[in-house]
Motif scaffolding. Sequence first.
Motif, PDB file in Angstrom:
ATOM      1  N   GLY A  65       2.282  57.653  46.959  1.00  0.00           N
ATOM      2  CA  GLY A  65       3.401  56.975  47.590  1.00  0.00           C
ATOM      3  C   GLY A  65       4.378  56.518  46.522  1.00  0.00           C
ATOM      4  O   GLY A  65       3.980  55.850  45.566  1.00  0.00           O
ATOM      5  N   LEU A  66       5.641  56.898  46.665  1.00  0.00           N
ATOM      6  CA  LEU A  66       6.693  56.480  45.741  1.00  0.00           C
ATOM      7  C   LEU A  66       7.595  55.495  46.472  1.00  0.00           C
ATOM      8  O   LEU A  66       8.208  55.839  47.486  1.00  0.00           O
ATOM      9  N   VAL A  67       7.676  54.278  45.958  1.00  0.00           N
ATOM     10  CA  VAL A  67       8.438  53.209  46.616  1.00  0.00           C
ATOM     11  C   VAL A  67       9.608  52.803  45.735  1.00  0.00           C
ATOM     12  O   VAL A  67       9.420  52.429  44.566  1.00  0.00           O
ATOM     13  N   VAL A  68      10.819  52.895  46.279  1.00  0.00           N
ATOM     14  CA  VAL A  68      12.036  52.535  45.540  1.00  0.00           C
ATOM     15  C   VAL A  68      12.865  51.578  46.390  1.00  0.00           C
ATOM     16  O   VAL A  68      12.744  51.558  47.620  1.00  0.00           O
ATOM     17  N   GLY A 122       5.979  52.727  41.886  1.00  0.00           N
ATOM     18  CA  GLY A 122       7.303  52.312  42.319  1.00  0.00           C
ATOM     19  C   GLY A 122       7.691  50.915  41.917  1.00  0.00           C
ATOM     20  O   GLY A 122       7.083  50.288  41.046  1.00  0.00           O
ATOM     21  N   TYR A 123       8.729  50.439  42.592  1.00  0.00           N
ATOM     22  CA  TYR A 123       9.367  49.153  42.296  1.00  0.00           C
ATOM     23  C   TYR A 123       8.958  48.132  43.354  1.00  0.00           C
ATOM     24  O   TYR A 123       9.155  48.350  44.553  1.00  0.00           O
ATOM     25  N   VAL A 141       0.947  51.915  39.957  1.00  0.00           N
ATOM     26  CA  VAL A 141       1.770  51.951  38.756  1.00  0.00           C
ATOM     27  C   VAL A 141       3.102  51.292  39.090  1.00  0.00           C
ATOM     28  O   VAL A 141       3.862  51.797  39.919  1.00  0.00           O
ATOM     29  N   LEU A 142       3.373  50.149  38.467  1.00  0.00           N
ATOM     30  CA  LEU A 142       4.618  49.418  38.694  1.00  0.00           C
ATOM     31  C   LEU A 142       5.674  49.911  37.719  1.00  0.00           C
ATOM     32  O   LEU A 142       5.392  50.142  36.546  1.00  0.00           O
ATOM     33  N   ALA A 294       5.410  57.835  35.325  1.00  0.00           N
ATOM     34  CA  ALA A 294       4.723  57.149  36.427  1.00  0.00           C
ATOM     35  C   ALA A 294       3.687  58.072  37.070  1.00  0.00           C
ATOM     36  O   ALA A 294       2.558  57.651  37.372  1.00  0.00           O
ATOM     37  N   VAL A 295       4.053  59.330  37.277  1.00  0.00           N
ATOM     38  CA  VAL A 295       3.119  60.280  37.883  1.00  0.00           C
ATOM     39  C   VAL A 295       1.961  60.587  36.930  1.00  0.00           C
ATOM     40  O   VAL A 295       0.798  60.667  37.354  1.00  0.00           O
TER      41      VAL A 295
END
Length: 325
Positions: A65-68, A122-123, A141-142, A294-295
């Motif tokens: 999951g990528l959160v922006v 993500g953020y 991973v922040l 990040a990945v």
Amino acid sequence: MKRATINDVASAAGVSRQTVSRALNDKGEIDGATKQRVLDAARELGYRPSRFARGLVRPDTTTIGLVVPDLLNPFFTEVAAAALEAARSRGWHVVVHATADSAEEERGTLKVIGSQVDAVVGYFTLAETELDRHTRGMPVVLIGRDANAGRFSSIVIDGRQGVRAAVDHLVAAGHRHIGMLDHANRAGPSERHAWFCEAMAAHGLTTAVTGAQQSVDGGTEALTTLLDAHPGLTAVFTFNDIIAIGALRSARRRGLKVPDDLAVVGFDGLQLGTVVDPALTSVALDTKRIGALAVEQAARLLDGEQPLLGDELVVTAALTVRESA
């Protein structure tokens, strides 16, 4: 490290597999003390229920999951594109969510993706204790923030020297009255604001700061407010390039020539900054490295490998001088 199983949790809590399942799915057939013992054991072991057992995905598929905060901001779009490219090279799937820079949206997003992904990058603005509740046992991973809890990993953005170089550049060009357009939605001054004040103080200069919404319109309005309050300013540093582009528009509307009457420096180093007129001077970040890093860190955590540490997780910003300053 081998990923914990439901049997490991059952053994650690001294209960059956069925009791573990009931506790983790918040069923009412068990007493509170037993449920808490199971939850504590799951957290200690880093256990997460298998998505594969639920038939949600094939067992050979990894999904992150990528959160922006905002996909309309090209900076986050560039980071997302880099993460997607890095994930694609591994045969992974990516679920992308935008949170509108809202803590409540972050909570909702984590509730939605918690059972859909193997790791989250993500953020986030949520406290780490709350992040831990929503991502129990999942690699996280922040980006752009230091992690205090040992189980989180962080991609650290170091812009101190880049901002110092930007202020040095402006001072060398003769500017002494330099303002800043900061992030208006933060609870307090941003880290970039602190870097800017530190750089200004090194030259014995005081600061004038106005908050700006994260958009071109926000930058336009904020520069108008700043110059109305401080008409003697000859240069402005902005929280990001999108705000800076709005500042360029505001300067034109006031009849100011950039950089002759007003120098403008952004932060991010977007490709978009090369096509505006004048081309934007910016404290630039390598967005491709942020997404790829990040990945890579998520992959290491999922595989139980030694994660990247220290300076390997730092992305350093550097001044890119173009035409606006």
